[in-house]
Design a protein around this motif. Sequence first.
Motif, short mmCIF file in Angstrom:
data_model
loop_
_atom_site.label_atom_id
_atom_site.label_comp_id
_atom_site.label_asym_id
_atom_site.label_seq_id
_atom_site.Cartn_x
_atom_site.Cartn_y
_atom_site.Cartn_z
N TRP A 147 33.64 3.48 89.16
CA TRP A 147 34.39 4.63 89.68
C TRP A 147 35.64 4.88 88.84
O TRP A 147 36.05 6.04 88.65
N ILE A 148 36.28 3.81 88.33
CA ILE A 148 37.43 4.01 87.44
C ILE A 148 36.98 4.68 86.14
O ILE A 148 37.62 5.63 85.66
N ASP A 149 35.85 4.22 85.59
CA ASP A 149 35.28 4.89 84.41
C ASP A 149 34.95 6.35 84.71
O ASP A 149 35.24 7.24 83.90
N TYR A 150 34.36 6.56 85.86
CA TYR A 150 33.91 7.91 86.24
C TYR A 150 35.09 8.88 86.27
O TYR A 150 34.99 10.03 85.83
N GLY A 151 36.24 8.39 86.78
CA GLY A 151 37.42 9.25 86.84
C GLY A 151 38.05 9.45 85.47
O GLY A 151 38.37 10.58 85.08
N TRP A 161 39.20 5.59 77.77
CA TRP A 161 38.37 4.39 77.80
C TRP A 161 39.20 3.11 77.63
O TRP A 161 38.80 2.03 78.06
N ARG A 162 40.38 3.23 77.04
CA ARG A 162 41.21 2.04 76.82
C ARG A 162 41.88 1.57 78.11
O ARG A 162 42.01 0.36 78.34
N VAL A 163 42.30 2.50 78.95
CA VAL A 163 42.96 2.12 80.21
C VAL A 163 42.01 1.37 81.13
O VAL A 163 42.38 0.31 81.68
#
Length: 488
Positions: A147-151, A161-163
């Motif tokens: 979900w973090i990637d999705y956001g 992508w680094r965060v």
Amino acid sequence: MKIVCGTSFMMYGYDAGVLGGVLLHPPFLSAIGNPTNAWTIPMITASYDLAAFVTAIFIAPFTFNLGRRGTIILGNIVAVIGSVLQASSYSVAQLIVGRLCTGFAIGCISSAVPTYLNETGVEIGDRGPANAFNAALLISGVPLAYWIDYGFTKMYTQASWRVPIIFQCIFAFFSGGIMWFLPDTPRWYYAQNRWEEGDAILARLNDTDIDSEKVQQTRREILAAIEAELEANSSLHWKQFLTMGIVDNTRMKIIRRLSMCFWLPMIREWMGSSLIAYYSSVILATVTEPRYVSLISGVLNTFFALGCVPLIFTIERVGRRSVLLYGAIAMTVLISIFTVLVAISPTSAIRWAAVGIIFTFLFVFGYAWQGCVWLYCAEIAPLEYRHIGGAATAAGEWLMTFITVFAGPIGFDSIGWYFWLWVISGNIVAVIFVFLLCPETGGKTLEQVDYLFVNKGFAGLRRNFDVGDDVMEVWDEKADVETKEAAT
């Protein structure tokens, strides 16, 4: 202790899933030079699993001296290093080095955390819920990463992508930082002949005086188990490990138990958990419409995590063997139905039926095999060799994960739905393995588990006799005598 261990395992789940959500993201591909080789992306993903496998094997001789606590702290320190290397990558080489570092970290954590949890449990009924809670946090890390990637991937900057990758440092700082102030387990202190420290920690865990009967009784059981295992060492030889436990002349079946610690997690990955978790988008793309794939993938991984929750409340009542056995039977049926559905001509109804089946399969998987295997392997490993048992468990897990993650996309590309026959065979092997080789360990102390393996026999062919207030299980008259003497 439960929260700290759970946070380490949540980082393990997060790290396993976070890269999968950005692998095809344009800013990520641009940063590593837009690789065109078909092997580059699978190798970036699988290098993590390969490093964890190698670490679990080669760190085993050192973890007994490092201790359960020291191994966990080491894993969290290296996880920070690996995260920084990955998040600052501008080449495939640096990214792979970062993945190797985090793989090393997770190899340490996955081999030590279940043992730490089991050995710090005060009551017999503590171990099951603690490991189930740990597994729930582990799997929760996967959808959290998704979900973090999705956001973040809605943006098209390098931070997108680094965060998400550097975010895992939060887990490592919390877990490793607090673990620094926690003690190791009393059983490790006793195994190191540091008896005064073992007594002190045992008293703290029980919240009572060192001289209390409860502490002294546990102390006697631990020391008796250590003595019995040391006596069994005389018949232990490394060549017997080549038979993976089939030939085992040790009285307490030390080799067989350590081999089971390797095979159970290996079979679990063969059953399809990592394949579905890592490549949920690819799998769902074959059974549903493209516009729904991303959303359903996130919900699917969340559903996987929810399956672990009921285990927390039922594991001590149902028992480990029953959960593993009947779970494997149910999953064999479900994955067989799924394979039939993806093999026949697809219609809208058939596709949605396949989606429903895979949701049910992962929920059952989360309940029956995700947490229970970590728990069971940590319980059956002998005290003197529990660090090796933990390493064997992690090695089996990561070896098959590497094979699955590396071969999965190639298999789907080459043979399509036929690749699911491999997954079905893993579920069938799981049923046979548990039925024949896995006795019930629930309701027993870690020291009493030793005597389940005193003599040869299949897990389903045992009888009971009473030793005090506890029930010990053996297979013949000779073992009755030996076990009663050892318990005394």
